[in-house]
Design a protein around this motif. Structure first.
Motif, PDB file in Angstrom:
ATOM      1  N   SER A  76       0.403   4.471   0.288  1.00  0.00           N
ATOM      2  CA  SER A  76      -0.092   5.384   1.378  1.00  0.00           C
ATOM      3  C   SER A  76       0.726   5.007   2.577  1.00  0.00           C
ATOM      4  CB  SER A  76      -1.453   5.356   1.470  1.00  0.00           C
ATOM      5  OG  SER A  76      -1.948   4.284   2.128  1.00  0.00           O
ATOM      6  N   ASP A  80       0.885  -1.234   0.084  1.00  0.00           N
ATOM      7  CA  ASP A  80      -0.072   0.022   0.183  1.00  0.00           C
ATOM      8  C   ASP A  80       0.830   1.224   0.021  1.00  0.00           C
ATOM      9  OD1 ASP A  80      -1.528   2.002   0.379  1.00  0.00           O
ATOM     10  OD2 ASP A  80      -2.810   1.072   2.048  1.00  0.00           O
ATOM     11  N   SER A 128      -4.424   3.580  -4.198  1.00  0.00           N
ATOM     12  CA  SER A 128      -3.253   4.112  -3.501  1.00  0.00           C
ATOM     13  C   SER A 128      -2.138   4.224  -4.317  1.00  0.00           C
ATOM     14  CB  SER A 128      -2.770   3.221  -2.317  1.00  0.00           C
ATOM     15  OG  SER A 128      -1.707   3.761  -1.549  1.00  0.00           O
TER      16      SER A 128
END
Length: 429
Positions: A78, A76, A244
């Motif tokens: 982020s 991910d 993301s």
């Protein structure tokens, strides 16, 4: 008794050396010989810099920390961050630093990292000499200017910025396009784009080059290849958290910090951070590109509309009457990049690597009188990039110099220099 040597004998070696030096500096047949000497000399200089100038940590530790999160299984974007901030680059950046992680004892062996970047720098210099040689229209001695940037050496071997990889791939792509290896050029530009989004600055000029060489369908095919390289690079993240990844790796709305700007220090921080300023720069960027596209880059074929209509009539092949040379390709791609830099939302010190080695070529695509005026322009740009922190004077100098260079190309040789020079000669005869 040995007769005395004629007075002219002792001068013969010096005359031979003079003629050799003069040929190296001026005769196009010796361009690559002089380039080889410059590359060799700069390789030695770069090793001396590594040996005697202290390394300065800025982003390397962050790159390695982010890479370690990736190796632990994080997909991910982020959630991938480091000491100086989150990851904001496409996944090619991750793959390159994965390789560097393995080569440098998990990022701890900085000397090995510096040597890798030294090789990368010499590869960039070699590629640039190849571009100059393919395009022509510059004196041999101009390659002597390429190793003179203090800031560029620092960006590569004393700072280890990822911009270096983008620049190396982008220059390799320009050389491939100039050598008519267009598919290879698109793959290499895709590699550059997978490291840093700034490679998109070449895209407007590239669309002109590809459309004139391959027509509508061929251009769309190259764009498909370019997109495919981004998918391939980002696949480990796209398979798990596509939203993301796309949001953080290709972030067009990214806000820059005023304290690091090199080009806009002469405006207030309030202005720098305002949306109207960002929109104004974008509008200026688009306007400059459209103006070059409509008025300069297709002038020889009768204008942009003639090229576009010809391409639409025969979408499967190049528009009739279009002939693209190495000179045209290089000039358009470098100019497209320069225009993007002129109107950039902010420039940081490592961004100098985006165009530092292109500047002498572009200066010689202007008609500014005498080499000294062009050298003064190049010196002004180098000065501005070496002032830290940037000041009102240094940032204004950089913006003015970049604008003067774009203007000089506009009124100089925005397509190619060889045919334009022949036309100029005919007008004066």
């Amino acid at each position: 008794m040995v007769p005395p040597r004629p007075a002219s004998d002792w001068r013969r070696p010096w005359l031979s050396a003079y003629h050799l030096a003069f040929s190296l500096l001026t005769d196009p047949r010796y361009f690559y010989a002089l380039s080889a000497l410059v590359i060799l000399g700069d390789a030695v200089l770069t090793q001396l810099i590594i040996r005697f100038v202290p390394y300065t940590e800025i982003d390397w530790e962050t790159y390695i920390y982010q890479l370690e999160l990736y190796l632990k299984g994080e997909r991910d974007y982020s959630l991938i961050s480091g000491p100086t901030g989150p990851i904001v680059y496409p996944a090619g950046h991750v793959h390159i630093h994965h390789a560097l992680f393995n080569l440098t004892d998990s990022g701890n062996n900085l000397k090995v990292a510096q040597k890798v970047y030294a090789v990368l720098y010499i590869a960039l210099l070699t590629t640039t000499c190849g571009i100059y040689g393919r395009a022509g229209g510059v004196p041999n001695w101009i390659v002597l200017l390429l190793p003179l940037s203090k800031r560029l050496h620092s960006i590569f071997v004393l700072r280890l910025f990822n911009d270096c990889w983008m620049s190396a791939f982008a220059h390799a792509a320009v050389l491939a396009y100039a050598s008519a290896f267009d598919l290879l050029g698109t793959v290499l530009l895709g590699c550059a784009l997978s490291v840093k989004m700034s490679a998109l600055l070449y895209l407007p000029g590239l669309l002109v080059v590809l459309f004139k060489k391959h027509g509508l369908v061929g251009t769309l095919a190259h764009l498909a290849v370019l997109v495919s390289t981004q998918v391939a690079a980002g696949l480990p993240f796209l398979l798990h958290h596509p939203g993301s990844y796309l949001k953080h790796s290709y972030e067009f709305s990214r806000q820059f910090l005023y304290k690091w700007t090199v080009n806009w220090r002469f405006v207030s921080e309030e202005t720098f951070l305002s949306q109207w300023w960002a929109r104004g720069l974008l509008a200026g960027h688009v306007a400059a590109l459209v103006t070059f596209g409509l008025c300069k880059w297709c002038k020889r074929e009768g204008g942009a509309w003639a090229v576009i209509s010809g391409g639409l009539r025969t979408p499967w092949r190049r528009p009739e009457g279009c002939h693209v040379t190495s000179d045209f390709t290089t000039t358009v791609l470098f100019t497209s990049n320069l225009i993007g830099i002129l109107f950039a939302r902010s420039l940081h010190y490592q961004f100098y690597s985006w165009y530092a080695l292109q500047l002498p070529f572009l200066a010689w695509r202007t008609k500014y009188p005498l080499p000294s005026s062009k050298l003064v322009l190049l010196l002004a740009i180098e000065y501005a990039w070496n002032v830290f922190p940037s000041t009102l004077v240094s940032s204004a100098t950089l913006c003015v110099a970049n604008a003067v260079l774009v203007t000089g190309v506009w009124f100089g040789y925005p397509e190619e220099i060889s045919s334009a020079l022949s036309v100029d000669r005919q007008k004066t005869e």
